[in-house]
Design a protein around this motif. Sequence first.
Motif, PDB file in Angstrom:
ATOM      1  N   HIS A  42      21.569  20.582  71.461  1.00 20.35           N
ATOM      2  CA  HIS A  42      21.285  22.290  71.454  1.00 20.35           C
ATOM      3  C   HIS A  42      21.161  22.629  72.599  1.00 20.35           C
ATOM      4  O   HIS A  42      21.219  23.123  73.347  1.00 20.35           O
ATOM      5  N   ASP A  43      19.485  23.177  71.980  1.00 22.50           N
ATOM      6  CA  ASP A  43      19.005  23.670  73.476  1.00 22.50           C
ATOM      7  C   ASP A  43      18.505  22.579  74.703  1.00 22.50           C
ATOM      8  O   ASP A  43      18.947  23.651  76.072  1.00 22.50           O
ATOM      9  N   ALA A  44      18.735  21.549  74.856  1.00 22.79           N
ATOM     10  CA  ALA A  44      18.712  20.304  75.607  1.00 22.79           C
ATOM     11  C   ALA A  44      19.604  20.881  76.779  1.00 22.79           C
ATOM     12  O   ALA A  44      19.724  21.003  78.213  1.00 22.79           O
ATOM     13  N   LEU A  45      21.189  21.360  76.594  1.00 17.72           N
ATOM     14  CA  LEU A  45      22.019  21.240  76.794  1.00 17.72           C
ATOM     15  C   LEU A  45      22.234  22.621  77.321  1.00 17.72           C
ATOM     16  O   LEU A  45      23.055  23.137  78.434  1.00 17.72           O
ATOM     17  N   TRP A  46      21.484  23.727  76.369  1.00 18.41           N
ATOM     18  CA  TRP A  46      21.653  25.003  76.686  1.00 18.41           C
ATOM     19  C   TRP A  46      20.842  25.172  78.313  1.00 18.41           C
ATOM     20  O   TRP A  46      20.967  26.026  79.224  1.00 18.41           O
ATOM     21  N   VAL A  47      19.656  24.715  78.645  1.00 14.11           N
ATOM     22  CA  VAL A  47      18.968  25.192  79.951  1.00 14.11           C
ATOM     23  C   VAL A  47      19.559  25.163  81.332  1.00 14.11           C
ATOM     24  O   VAL A  47      20.038  25.915  81.285  1.00 14.11           O
ATOM     25  N   PRO A  48      20.485  23.893  81.006  1.00 17.82           N
ATOM     26  CA  PRO A  48      21.431  23.495  82.736  1.00 17.82           C
ATOM     27  C   PRO A  48      22.500  24.977  82.444  1.00 17.82           C
ATOM     28  O   PRO A  48      22.391  25.697  83.872  1.00 17.82           O
ATOM     29  N   HIS A  76      22.202  26.532  97.341  1.00 21.59           N
ATOM     30  CA  HIS A  76      21.903  26.474  96.591  1.00 21.59           C
ATOM     31  C   HIS A  76      22.709  25.412  94.968  1.00 21.59           C
ATOM     32  O   HIS A  76      21.173  25.484  94.116  1.00 21.59           O
ATOM     33  N   ILE A  77      23.292  24.883  94.851  1.00 20.44           N
ATOM     34  CA  ILE A  77      23.437  23.893  94.491  1.00 20.44           C
ATOM     35  C   ILE A  77      22.747  22.886  93.886  1.00 20.44           C
ATOM     36  O   ILE A  77      21.470  22.529  93.414  1.00 20.44           O
ATOM     37  N   VAL A  78      22.545  22.409  95.197  1.00 20.84           N
ATOM     38  CA  VAL A  78      20.659  21.582  95.309  1.00 20.84           C
ATOM     39  C   VAL A  78      20.063  22.291  95.123  1.00 20.84           C
ATOM     40  O   VAL A  78      18.929  21.449  94.160  1.00 20.84           O
ATOM     41  N   ALA A  79      19.425  23.383  95.698  1.00 17.39           N
ATOM     42  CA  ALA A  79      17.887  23.652  94.721  1.00 17.39           C
ATOM     43  C   ALA A  79      18.469  23.559  93.280  1.00 17.39           C
ATOM     44  O   ALA A  79      17.341  23.691  92.601  1.00 17.39           O
ATOM     45  N   MET A  80      19.494  24.339  92.980  1.00 17.03           N
ATOM     46  CA  MET A  80      20.053  24.315  90.892  1.00 17.03           C
ATOM     47  C   MET A  80      19.390  23.172  90.923  1.00 17.03           C
ATOM     48  O   MET A  80      18.650  22.661  89.984  1.00 17.03           O
ATOM     49  N   TYR A  81      19.440  22.227  91.157  1.00 12.82           N
ATOM     50  CA  TYR A  81      20.035  20.072  90.507  1.00 12.82           C
ATOM     51  C   TYR A  81      18.180  20.355  91.099  1.00 12.82           C
ATOM     52  O   TYR A  81      17.361  19.954  89.982  1.00 12.82           O
ATOM     53  N   SER A  82      17.750  20.818  91.428  1.00  9.67           N
ATOM     54  CA  SER A  82      15.870  20.339  91.846  1.00  9.67           C
ATOM     55  C   SER A  82      15.336  21.036  90.627  1.00  9.67           C
ATOM     56  O   SER A  82      14.395  20.569  89.986  1.00  9.67           O
ATOM     57  N   MET A  83      15.656  22.098  90.208  1.00 14.12           N
ATOM     58  CA  MET A  83      15.149  23.299  89.657  1.00 14.12           C
ATOM     59  C   MET A  83      15.415  22.423  88.210  1.00 14.12           C
ATOM     60  O   MET A  83      14.313  22.808  87.047  1.00 14.12           O
ATOM     61  N   LEU A  84      16.597  21.938  87.973  1.00 10.54           N
ATOM     62  CA  LEU A  84      17.147  21.190  86.831  1.00 10.54           C
ATOM     63  C   LEU A  84      15.644  20.504  86.566  1.00 10.54           C
ATOM     64  O   LEU A  84      15.943  20.711  85.048  1.00 10.54           O
ATOM     65  N   VAL A  85      15.351  19.587  87.210  1.00  9.34           N
ATOM     66  CA  VAL A  85      14.866  18.716  87.156  1.00  9.34           C
ATOM     67  C   VAL A  85      13.377  18.829  86.379  1.00  9.34           C
ATOM     68  O   VAL A  85      12.638  18.121  85.955  1.00  9.34           O
ATOM     69  N   ILE A  86      12.651  19.626  86.992  1.00  5.21           N
ATOM     70  CA  ILE A  86      11.935  20.441  86.629  1.00  5.21           C
ATOM     71  C   ILE A  86      11.860  21.063  85.540  1.00  5.21           C
ATOM     72  O   ILE A  86      11.018  21.278  83.985  1.00  5.21           O
ATOM     73  N   CYS A  87      12.954  22.704  84.970  1.00  5.45           N
ATOM     74  CA  CYS A  87      12.842  23.068  84.410  1.00  5.45           C
ATOM     75  C   CYS A  87      13.063  22.139  82.815  1.00  5.45           C
ATOM     76  O   CYS A  87      12.996  22.818  81.364  1.00  5.45           O
ATOM     77  N   LEU A  88      14.178  21.271  83.007  1.00  3.82           N
ATOM     78  CA  LEU A  88      14.541  21.176  81.669  1.00  3.82           C
ATOM     79  C   LEU A  88      13.958  20.493  80.614  1.00  3.82           C
ATOM     80  O   LEU A  88      13.375  20.385  79.251  1.00  3.82           O
ATOM     81  N   VAL A 103      10.294  20.418  81.333  1.00  2.00           N
ATOM     82  CA  VAL A 103       9.584  21.466  80.748  1.00  2.00           C
ATOM     83  C   VAL A 103       9.504  21.927  79.975  1.00  2.00           C
ATOM     84  O   VAL A 103       8.956  22.530  78.759  1.00  2.00           O
ATOM     85  N   GLN A 104      10.729  22.886  79.692  1.00  2.00           N
ATOM     86  CA  GLN A 104      11.271  23.770  78.602  1.00  2.00           C
ATOM     87  C   GLN A 104      11.170  22.497  77.347  1.00  2.00           C
ATOM     88  O   GLN A 104      11.153  23.402  75.917  1.00  2.00           O
ATOM     89  N   MET A 105      11.678  21.382  77.198  1.00  2.00           N
ATOM     90  CA  MET A 105      11.790  20.361  76.290  1.00  2.00           C
ATOM     91  C   MET A 105      10.553  20.359  75.479  1.00  2.00           C
ATOM     92  O   MET A 105      10.394  20.941  74.165  1.00  2.00           O
ATOM     93  N   VAL A 106       9.301  19.989  76.668  1.00  2.00           N
ATOM     94  CA  VAL A 106       8.328  19.650  75.563  1.00  2.00           C
ATOM     95  C   VAL A 106       7.566  21.118  75.738  1.00  2.00           C
ATOM     96  O   VAL A 106       7.280  21.295  74.285  1.00  2.00           O
ATOM     97  N   VAL A 107       7.510  22.019  75.711  1.00  2.00           N
ATOM     98  CA  VAL A 107       6.981  23.267  75.745  1.00  2.00           C
ATOM     99  C   VAL A 107       7.910  23.934  73.839  1.00  2.00           C
ATOM    100  O   VAL A 107       7.339  24.343  73.282  1.00  2.00           O
ATOM    101  N   PHE A 108       9.413  23.674  73.600  1.00  2.00           N
ATOM    102  CA  PHE A 108       9.485  24.180  72.815  1.00  2.00           C
ATOM    103  C   PHE A 108       9.131  23.093  71.918  1.00  2.00           C
ATOM    104  O   PHE A 108       9.474  23.556  70.404  1.00  2.00           O
ATOM    105  N   TRP A 109       9.478  21.812  71.854  1.00  2.00           N
ATOM    106  CA  TRP A 109       8.523  20.876  70.873  1.00  2.00           C
ATOM    107  C   TRP A 109       7.103  20.753  70.641  1.00  2.00           C
ATOM    108  O   TRP A 109       6.588  21.002  69.440  1.00  2.00           O
ATOM    109  N   VAL A 131       6.921  30.244  77.744  1.00  2.00           N
ATOM    110  CA  VAL A 131       5.665  29.753  78.415  1.00  2.00           C
ATOM    111  C   VAL A 131       6.126  28.509  79.162  1.00  2.00           C
ATOM    112  O   VAL A 131       6.105  28.203  80.092  1.00  2.00           O
ATOM    113  N   GLY A 132       7.647  27.957  78.625  1.00  2.00           N
ATOM    114  CA  GLY A 132       7.772  27.486  79.797  1.00  2.00           C
ATOM    115  C   GLY A 132       8.576  28.005  81.294  1.00  2.00           C
ATOM    116  O   GLY A 132       8.528  27.490  82.034  1.00  2.00           O
ATOM    117  N   VAL A 133       9.177  29.402  80.297  1.00  2.00           N
ATOM    118  CA  VAL A 133       9.328  29.951  82.267  1.00  2.00           C
ATOM    119  C   VAL A 133       8.539  29.079  83.515  1.00  2.00           C
ATOM    120  O   VAL A 133       8.849  29.636  83.863  1.00  2.00           O
TER     121      VAL A 133
END
Length: 105
Positions: free
Chosen positions: A15-21, A41-53, A55-61, A87-89
């Motif tokens: 659920h959390d992994a789906l909310w990040v994107p 900006h869509i390309v930049a968003m995908y680049s961000m997603l590769v990092i943010c998802l 990172v957020q999941m590891v930090v949440f865990w 911390v994830g952000v």
Amino acid sequence: MNVWLWRSRWMAFLHDALWVPLALLLAFWLRFNLGEIPHIHIVAMYSMLVICLPVQMVVFWFFDLYRGIWRFASIPDLLRIMRAVGVGVLLSLIILFVWLRLQNI
């Protein structure tokens, strides 16, 4: 460990992994006044997603957000969630700055 508890933890994680994107998409959409997001900006968003998802999941865990029963959530749980998100952000921002220099973001 109880099978139901194990399954509910993974469901909460998914659920959390789906909310990040979704949050990232909504942030970009809001940035462009609920209009069309330019392709660059869509390309930049995908680049961000590769990092943010990841990172957020590891930090949440790491912050142990999936250990308790949410029926009994309390103020300390809310503070732990807020710290984990912060911390994830921050980690995502640092990694994105080093990797992309925040171009098109």
